[in-house]
Design a protein around this motif. Sequence first.
Motif, PDB file in Angstrom:
ATOM      1  N   ALA A   1       0.834  -1.210   0.000  1.00 59.14           N
ATOM      2  CA  ALA A   1       0.000   0.000   0.000  1.00 59.14           C
ATOM      3  C   ALA A   1       0.866   1.255   0.000  1.00 59.14           C
ATOM      4  N   ASP A   2       2.026   1.191   0.644  1.00 59.94           N
ATOM      5  CA  ASP A   2       2.907   2.354   0.693  1.00 59.94           C
ATOM      6  C   ASP A   2       3.347   2.788  -0.708  1.00 59.94           C
ATOM      7  N   LEU A   3       3.461   1.847  -1.632  1.00 54.60           N
ATOM      8  CA  LEU A   3       3.854   2.181  -2.998  1.00 54.60           C
ATOM      9  C   LEU A   3       2.713   2.831  -3.783  1.00 54.60           C
ATOM     10  N   TRP A   4       1.494   2.674  -3.280  1.00 59.02           N
ATOM     11  CA  TRP A   4       0.289   3.171  -3.953  1.00 59.02           C
ATOM     12  C   TRP A   4      -0.340   4.311  -3.146  1.00 59.02           C
TER      13      TRP A   4
ATOM     14  N   HIS B   1      -2.105  -5.766  -9.366  1.00 53.44           N
ATOM     15  CA  HIS B   1      -0.795  -5.277  -9.792  1.00 53.44           C
ATOM     16  C   HIS B   1       0.261  -6.322  -9.474  1.00 53.44           C
ATOM     17  N   THR B   2       1.457  -6.073  -9.914  1.00 52.97           N
ATOM     18  CA  THR B   2       2.635  -6.817  -9.461  1.00 52.97           C
ATOM     19  C   THR B   2       3.714  -5.780  -9.174  1.00 52.97           C
ATOM     20  N   THR B   3       4.669  -6.155  -8.364  1.00 48.75           N
ATOM     21  CA  THR B   3       5.715  -5.197  -7.995  1.00 48.75           C
ATOM     22  C   THR B   3       6.711  -4.970  -9.133  1.00 48.75           C
TER      23      THR B   3
ATOM     24  N   VAL C   1       4.273  -0.905 -16.087  1.00 47.76           N
ATOM     25  CA  VAL C   1       3.034  -0.158 -16.306  1.00 47.76           C
ATOM     26  C   VAL C   1       2.329   0.078 -14.967  1.00 47.76           C
ATOM     27  N   CYS C   2       2.389  -0.909 -14.069  1.00 43.37           N
ATOM     28  CA  CYS C   2       1.812  -0.743 -12.728  1.00 43.37           C
ATOM     29  C   CYS C   2       2.512   0.396 -11.989  1.00 43.37           C
TER      30      CYS C   2
ATOM     31  N   ILE D   1      -9.185  -1.729  -2.627  1.00 46.78           N
ATOM     32  CA  ILE D   1      -8.578  -3.041  -2.425  1.00 46.78           C
ATOM     33  C   ILE D   1      -7.402  -3.182  -3.383  1.00 46.78           C
ATOM     34  N   LEU D   2      -6.258  -3.539  -2.840  1.00 42.16           N
ATOM     35  CA  LEU D   2      -5.037  -3.698  -3.624  1.00 42.16           C
ATOM     36  C   LEU D   2      -4.616  -5.163  -3.571  1.00 42.16           C
ATOM     37  N   VAL D   3      -4.442  -5.766  -4.747  1.00 43.46           N
ATOM     38  CA  VAL D   3      -4.124  -7.191  -4.830  1.00 43.46           C
ATOM     39  C   VAL D   3      -2.842  -7.384  -5.625  1.00 43.46           C
ATOM     40  N   ASP D   4      -1.844  -7.987  -5.006  1.00 40.60           N
ATOM     41  CA  ASP D   4      -0.627  -8.368  -5.714  1.00 40.60           C
ATOM     42  C   ASP D   4      -0.937  -9.681  -6.433  1.00 40.60           C
ATOM     43  N   ALA D   5      -1.030  -9.623  -7.753  1.00 37.07           N
ATOM     44  CA  ALA D   5      -1.439 -10.783  -8.555  1.00 37.07           C
ATOM     45  C   ALA D   5      -0.471 -11.953  -8.433  1.00 37.07           C
ATOM     46  N   ASP D   6       0.790 -11.678  -8.133  1.00 38.18           N
ATOM     47  CA  ASP D   6       1.760 -12.766  -7.966  1.00 38.18           C
ATOM     48  C   ASP D   6       1.615 -13.446  -6.620  1.00 38.18           C
ATOM     49  N   VAL D   7       1.257 -12.704  -5.610  1.00 41.38           N
ATOM     50  CA  VAL D   7       1.162 -13.240  -4.253  1.00 41.38           C
ATOM     51  C   VAL D   7      -0.185 -13.923  -4.012  1.00 41.38           C
TER      52      VAL D   7
END
Length: 169
Positions: A27-30, A59-61, A65-66, A88-94
């Motif tokens: 979340a800190d990155l967003w 997103h992914t880290t 583009v993200c 809601i923030l979802v890391d698609a890789d995690v």
Amino acid sequence: MLRSIVCALALLIAVPFAAIARPAPHADLWNGKDIAWRDVRSGISESAQTGRPAIMVFHTTWCSVCKRFRLLFKNPEIVAASKDFVMILVDADVDREVNGIFSKDGNYVPRTIFMDANGKVSNTLVGRDRQYPHTLDVDRPDELLALMKRARGLGGTAPKAPPSTESRT
């Protein structure tokens, strides 16, 4: 079919986490200092409990583009508009399981999904790209802001009253 899956997912994951509002990883990155990003479980629960619609950003880290897209969330108008939603923030890789459930048109990132408080994903609040409809303009806030304005009425339910703290005798 997708609505049934989303509703089932919402029920399965919301109940155990109903009282816990957890910030999303990354979340800190967003712009997490100005936007109350939630993880998917507590976010879906919060949306159902408050009657506010949700915006899910996948997103992914590592995605370049993200990284550009997340800069939009520092825009003061986006920050202000986010207060009307459960973000809601979802890391698609995690969180691959959730990513799979919400990928009827593909696993691409970034992907922005608007959902009402009943767990129904909007098929009309989408971007201009027909091949990747949940992709929005990552360089200008106009498209996201327009969709947020249209989505404000997606709540779907009246906010639930908080449980009474009075003791009954």
